[in-house]
Each structure stands twice: as C-alpha cells, then as structure tokens.
Write a protein that holds these residues in place. Sequence first.
Motif, PDB file in Angstrom:
ATOM      1  N   LEU A 154      39.851  73.927  35.265  1.00 16.41           N
ATOM      2  CA  LEU A 154      38.945  74.820  34.466  1.00 16.41           C
ATOM      3  C   LEU A 154      38.576  74.848  35.712  1.00 16.41           C
ATOM      4  O   LEU A 154      37.005  76.739  34.905  1.00 16.41           O
ATOM      5  N   ARG A 155      38.091  74.165  36.449  1.00 21.26           N
ATOM      6  CA  ARG A 155      36.544  74.416  37.841  1.00 21.26           C
ATOM      7  C   ARG A 155      37.110  75.442  38.666  1.00 21.26           C
ATOM      8  O   ARG A 155      36.455  75.824  39.423  1.00 21.26           O
ATOM      9  N   TRP A 156      38.769  76.176  38.513  1.00 24.38           N
ATOM     10  CA  TRP A 156      38.887  76.592  39.602  1.00 24.38           C
ATOM     11  C   TRP A 156      38.725  78.221  39.497  1.00 24.38           C
ATOM     12  O   TRP A 156      38.788  79.123  39.293  1.00 24.38           O
ATOM     13  N   ASP A 157      36.923  78.051  39.738  1.00 27.01           N
ATOM     14  CA  ASP A 157      36.240  80.293  40.382  1.00 27.01           C
ATOM     15  C   ASP A 157      37.234  80.990  40.747  1.00 27.01           C
ATOM     16  O   ASP A 157      36.780  82.317  40.466  1.00 27.01           O
ATOM     17  N   ASP A 158      37.727  80.042  42.194  1.00 30.83           N
ATOM     18  CA  ASP A 158      37.967  81.297  42.576  1.00 30.83           C
ATOM     19  C   ASP A 158      39.627  81.154  42.974  1.00 30.83           C
ATOM     20  O   ASP A 158      40.360  81.159  43.720  1.00 30.83           O
ATOM     21  N   MET A 159      40.006  80.593  41.700  1.00 29.61           N
ATOM     22  CA  MET A 159      41.629  80.893  41.317  1.00 29.61           C
ATOM     23  C   MET A 159      42.018  80.309  42.407  1.00 29.61           C
ATOM     24  O   MET A 159      41.721  79.148  42.620  1.00 29.61           O
ATOM     25  N   LEU A 160      43.646  80.577  42.790  1.00 34.44           N
ATOM     26  CA  LEU A 160      44.124  79.499  44.203  1.00 34.44           C
ATOM     27  C   LEU A 160      43.341  79.305  44.794  1.00 34.44           C
ATOM     28  O   LEU A 160      43.746  78.294  45.576  1.00 34.44           O
ATOM     29  N   ALA A 161      42.002  79.822  45.457  1.00 38.00           N
ATOM     30  CA  ALA A 161      41.669  79.800  47.102  1.00 38.00           C
ATOM     31  C   ALA A 161      40.354  78.517  46.545  1.00 38.00           C
ATOM     32  O   ALA A 161      40.252  78.261  47.617  1.00 38.00           O
ATOM     33  N   HIS A 162      40.329  77.527  45.339  1.00 35.98           N
ATOM     34  CA  HIS A 162      39.774  76.916  45.063  1.00 35.98           C
ATOM     35  C   HIS A 162      39.856  75.460  46.279  1.00 35.98           C
ATOM     36  O   HIS A 162      38.546  74.755  47.269  1.00 35.98           O
ATOM     37  N   PRO A 163      40.760  75.393  46.245  1.00 39.03           N
ATOM     38  CA  PRO A 163      40.684  73.833  46.908  1.00 39.03           C
ATOM     39  C   PRO A 163      40.730  73.848  48.462  1.00 39.03           C
ATOM     40  O   PRO A 163      39.772  72.808  49.775  1.00 39.03           O
ATOM     41  N   LEU A 164      40.670  75.232  49.364  1.00 36.92           N
ATOM     42  CA  LEU A 164      39.795  75.387  50.802  1.00 36.92           C
ATOM     43  C   LEU A 164      37.952  75.571  50.242  1.00 36.92           C
ATOM     44  O   LEU A 164      37.389  74.992  50.573  1.00 36.92           O
ATOM     45  N   ALA A 165      37.789  76.777  48.869  1.00 43.76           N
ATOM     46  CA  ALA A 165      36.162  77.232  48.321  1.00 43.76           C
ATOM     47  C   ALA A 165      35.888  75.865  48.208  1.00 43.76           C
ATOM     48  O   ALA A 165      34.596  75.991  48.185  1.00 43.76           O
ATOM     49  N   VAL A 166      36.299  74.395  48.097  1.00 47.11           N
ATOM     50  CA  VAL A 166      34.966  73.256  47.944  1.00 47.11           C
ATOM     51  C   VAL A 166      35.100  72.389  48.701  1.00 47.11           C
ATOM     52  O   VAL A 166      35.066  71.548  48.973  1.00 47.11           O
TER      53      VAL A 166
END
Length: 333
Positions: free
Chosen positions: A70-82
């Motif tokens: 639910l925190r993945w505002d950037d969808m699949l890019a999330h693990p890099l975005a944070v």
Amino acid sequence: MTEYVSTTPGLYPLPDWAKDDLSDLKGHQKHDLISGDEGEEITAAYEEAREEVIGVQEEAGLDRIVEGQLRWDDMLAHPLAVHDAVETRGIVRYYDNNNFYREPVVQDDLGFSGDVANELEATAELTDGDLQAVLPGPYSLSDLATDEQYGDEAEFLGAIADFLEGEVDAFPEIETLFLLEPSLVENVPEDGQDERASEAIDQVASATDADVVVQPYWGALEEKVYAHLLDADIDAVGFDFVANQDDNLYNIQEYGATDDVALGLADGQNTLVEDPEAIRDRTEWVEGQLGVTEFETVYLTTNTETFYLPYSKYQEKLAVLAEAADLAEVTAA
C-alpha cells in the motif's frame, strides 16, 4: 495430484478511508515526504490499512497472504524510490497505461535497504497464514530506473540483481515469492540481454528457499525470452491468460514449463467480477489444452496487480479466486 493455490501479485488499492486520510496527511507533510520521512501519522495510517487488507485476504480464504504494498506509490519502482542511493525525479508514465511513478535515478552504489523486509516482518506479526512476498523482478526494475552510477546496461542489471538478492536474503520466513516482470513483455530484451535477464532472475530466486514465481503480464513472452526464463532456477512461470491465451499456450506446448504454474485468469484491471465456476472452468480448459502436462502446483491469480480496481471490486476478486481454487481441488479429487 495437483494442488491449487489462490493468491495475487499484490499491489492492492488503498481502502477508501485511507485514500482520503493519506491524501490530506501527505498534502500537509509534503516537505517531509521529499526528505524521505513519512511521519508518525502517515506511518500509522499505512499500518492500519495493512492490517485491514490482511484481514480481507484471510476473510476471503486466500492460500497466500501478501503485505499489500500500500505504500508503493511508485508501483514497481518503489524499492528504488525509497533507497538512499536513488534520487526520484519527474513523473513517468507506467508502461502504456494511465498510472505514473517518479523516475528513480540511481546515483550511488545500491547497498542494502531492508524496506520490503520491514513490511514483511510487520505482516508476519498480523497473520498466521502462509506469507507471500512481492517484488519487482530485476529486469523490470532496471528497465523502470535510470542509471547514473554504473554506466553499463549489463553492469546495471547485475547491480539491481545484487540489490534484490540482498533484500530477499533479509526476508522473514515466507512460503512464496512473486517476482513481477511486466517489462519482459512490454520492453522485450534483446539478444544477449534476454539471457542476462534470466541469470539475474536466477540470482534473486536463489536467495530464498521459498517457492519463486516469475509473473510477466500484459501479454505473452517472446519465444526466446521464455526459453531463457526456463533456464532460471524458479518454481513457476506466470501466464497472463486475460491478455493473451494463444501465445501463452503455444509457449508451454512448444517449450514446456516448470513443475508449477501461475495462471492469471481473473482480470486485475476490469471491474467485472468473474464467477468462481468460470475461473475453475478456465483452469480446466488450460490444463486440457496442454494434454498430458500435469502441474504439481497451480497458482490461481489475477493477471495483474489489483491496484487499478475500486476497493470493493478488489475484495470481490479475492473471494472469487479463493472459491475457484477450492472448486478446482474438489474437481481434481
């Protein structure tokens, strides 16, 4: 006898109340979000929403429980975005649909993050069900990102694989890992690159003792890409039978398959809710088309994330998948 397992690729829509609350909170804390600090109120809202979607899955009777992302505002890019080594820049269209993410630009060596592991630890405390982790596959994550550190496409893919391997190694005990690889369909790897993509997937999969499912979607893999993917030490390949039946069937018939398979038979983007009997019948149809092929485990899932669905429809889709798996088990027996 084949085991039928109901699950999803994660990336759930937020509960309606959470959309409103988080929109207000993020508007007030915009500066903190840019600096990477979500703040206590936002963290608490996400924790409450996580607990709710875990309860929804348990109530539906799903065989695998995901955190929900639910925190993945950037969808699949999330693990890099944070990630601390990454700068997020302008808004980029997510493949060819109307969803967007912030462009993750890798500016330093990708060390360990632990963000997804922390989410899974929190999930494990909320459920006694079999836990399933969800991650972008290394090829898709490298495809969605911009490299300003490594300077070479192959080296960058290797760095992404190293990063994801480290993240997976920190996971709590999980039953299944879904690696989502839509870029294998949407941005087909070229000669040589397809083999490197398979090797990167193999590297990430080898970091866990859990069953690993690689799920491409929005179509079917090209033949060479599929053949190379089968070289990876994975337990199952996922097939998007909503977007493309014929080419996915051809790949299995022509090149074989892993011992397990994930069938994307419920539409993760369409608000029309399928009947459980229809999903069971589609499962039988696929198995019938394959003749003598019998899988050890068949994962019944939506073809894509359910992020695109209204919250009530997402809930209904989960219940349908769970009931369809139960019906398939009864039919097989």
